[in-house]
Enzyme design. Structure first.
Site, PDB file in Angstrom:
ATOM      1  N   LYS A   1      36.538  45.512  39.921  1.00 11.76           N
ATOM      2  CA  LYS A   1      35.540  45.916  40.919  1.00 11.76           C
ATOM      3  C   LYS A   1      36.197  46.531  42.159  1.00 11.76           C
ATOM      4  CE  LYS A   1      31.942  45.349  40.497  1.00 11.76           C
ATOM      5  NZ  LYS A   1      31.261  46.401  39.712  1.00 11.76           N
ATOM      6  N   ASP A  39      38.348  44.307  34.498  1.00  7.08           N
ATOM      7  CA  ASP A  39      37.491  44.960  33.510  1.00  7.08           C
ATOM      8  C   ASP A  39      38.295  45.602  32.398  1.00  7.08           C
ATOM      9  OD1 ASP A  39      34.487  45.051  34.429  1.00  7.08           O
ATOM     10  OD2 ASP A  39      35.747  45.117  36.210  1.00  7.08           O
TER      11      ASP A  39
END
EC number: 5.3.1.23
Lengths: 358, 358
Positions: free
Chosen positions: A259, A248
């Site tokens: 995650k 991310d």
């Protein structure tokens, strides 16, 4: 307006030109139902982004760009004032659908900038409208090319591997077509490789079970779903040659936020002598932060754990810790696969070099 | 026959003497409902074992022993032939409730042996009936003492620690009163220690979320529920001093089979410099097997993963791997906490020494 999709599934598709319609695969219905939302007004696009029917940073940006095209269809070419008023209305409205999505603002700004440039260049509303369709398609195509390039570099890097493990969903549903981590698997398959992928279900929201397992099944890649706690066992059984996940946000030194559960996999991979890779576009790097220590960990609602899918499975009032992400330190990462090539070893110098490359 | 329990919860309680009733806490209703099943006939005991309303090897043995007492209540003291016929009937019937539960057969055999010994010694049916109540209570008390002793040894070993992590449910619900891993925490609390426990939810069946979180909350021990994939993150954050889990079967060299995910924790613990402990009674050791390599890994139904919350969360037809257990090698275990003391270092020699001790 929903109907069954039968073949050749694309999560985002724009059909037509200036009078076209945006079709989105409803990800909230997956993997049980395959439903397409036909967006012929901007409210439907807004709702799809808001309700996570379309999710993943690149996918949201692409949907928003097409959303601008669809939103402008309520005004004709003859009234310029109405057109410009509507452009502001539509972009402001779409920007409010997911206030923390950077790609959303980026795509909306890009669409507005193109429109304003062409106005300044004296083009007509009809010409500008046509250019906006082209710009949305370019945003879409650029992401497709990025994913394809990540897949190509990853497949070259990992051509000696056949047994993989992945976590969460870094696939085509979050991007245009090929995704990031999954692009590596799709490209290996295109290269004629017979591969197998273990898919972590990815608690609490089960993106692995719901989305990644579905994408792999869709492309007939052999896949086996496991609970997150089983990853160590399959590594120990010698059934994993390499691990590939998305990211991310990546710091300048290569520390990678992804995650929750990704860090756990990286530590387990090291203990079992298995290389761990991140696959992500260059746009994921945040060169303003030196290391992962500066990445704040978002905590999410406790109900995601205590009430998985609407059913209470933990005692009332129990304390819960629900970090959405963790940070994998660069030293646990064998390589970061980008559209420009593979960064390996993962160091500040190597990241800077790749970032500066074109 | 179900009612609310309000205070002083015991998962297994026998009320009365030869005409008594067995009360079982219905574990399938936890943690949302606190329901007691009053068993005044053997069919209700059978159903409770069969449907996992009472679970955990020691708890099943205890329930079955009381089940024999309850089952014999349908025949009077005056008809010896009917009594002996009924004893066979009841024990055979209960033995069929969970055909793989070793403690079940062990407890039923022990009850029958006592009855036959007293018959050979010339005792009356009334006397034998009274002795059987006493024997069931002894089985119950022995397990309580075992758990208490495990807790005592564990609390002495871990008196310098305050922050724990555990997996699955090795608590009072599976045993009499204190459990094994949880006995360590309960005893530390009895010693006046302020402790905190991270509880892995333990996919796929969520025993951590449903049972362990409930037991700790019940005793007002500070507890925080996490997904299994978050354990590495809380270790990295420095919030875990020691990890304690139970075990299902331990080989002669100390390799320990326990709920899937335990091995993952042990590897992660080592990487973070955190001691990893097993807490289990001596009866858990299987001295007939030299190492964990000889322990077969049971695979369970794929629906536990694909339909985990009563709702389909994975695509139809996806491959699934669902090992119920994994084996943690002895070299990753700091110590095995038994009712006779702590085995540490965990080697074949040290296991043999403790096994031979009384």
């Amino acid at each position: 307006m929903q109907s069954e999709l039968t073949a050749d599934i694309e999560p985002i598709r724009f059909v037509g030109q200036t009078d076209g319609t945006l079709e989105l695969l409803d990800q909230t219905r997956l993997p049980v139902e395959l439903t397409v939302i036909r967006c012929s007004d901007v409210e439907t696009v807004w709702e799809a982004i808001k309700k996570l029917r379309v999710r993943g940073a690149p996918a949201i940006g692409i949907a928003a760009a097409y959303g601008v095209v669809v939103g402008l269809q309520t005004v004709g070419d003859e009234d310029a004032a109405a057109f410009w008023k509507r452009l502001d209305e539509v972009t402001d409205y779409l920007a409010g659908s997911r206030p923390t999505a950077v790609n959303l603002f980026w795509a909306l700004d890009r669409m507005k900038r193109v429109a304003h440039q062409l106005r300044d260049a004296g083009q007509s509303i009809a010409e500008i409208r046509t250019a906006l369709v082209a710009e949305a398609k370019t945003i879409h195509a650029e992401d497709r090319d990025t994913c394809r390039a990540i897949g190509r570099h990853g497949a070259d890097e990992l051509k000696g591997a056949a047994n993989f493990l992945t976590h969460c969903n870094a696939g085509g549903l979050a991007t245009a077509e090929y995704g990031t981590a999954l692009a590596v698997f799709f490209t290996l398959q295109d290269d004629g490789k017979d591969l197998h992928v273990f898919v972590d279900e990815t608690r609490p929201l089960l993106q692995g079970a719901r989305l990644t397992a579905w994408e792999l099944a869709q492309r007939k890649i052999r896949a086996t779903l496991i609970c997150d706690s089983m990853a160590a066992q399959v590594m120990r059984e010698g059934r994993v040659d390499a691990i590939v996940t998305g990211a991310d946000r990546i710091a300048a030194n290569g520390d990678s936020a992804n995650k929750i559960g990704t860090y756990s996999l990286a530590v387990l991979a090291k203990a079992h002598g298995i290389p761990f890779y991140i696959a992500a576009p260059i746009s994921t790097f945040d060169m303003a932060i030196d290391s992962g220590d500066e990445i704040p960990i978002e905590e999410r609602a406790s109900e995601e754990i205590t009430h998985g899918f609407g059913k209470q499975t933990a005692p009332e009032g129990i304390g819960v810790y629900n970090p959405a992400f963790d940070v994998t330190p660069a030293e646990l990462i064998q390589g970061i696969i980008t559209e420009r090539g593979v960064i390996s070893p993962v160091t500040t110098e190597m990241v800077a070099k790749m970032f500066a490359a074109e």
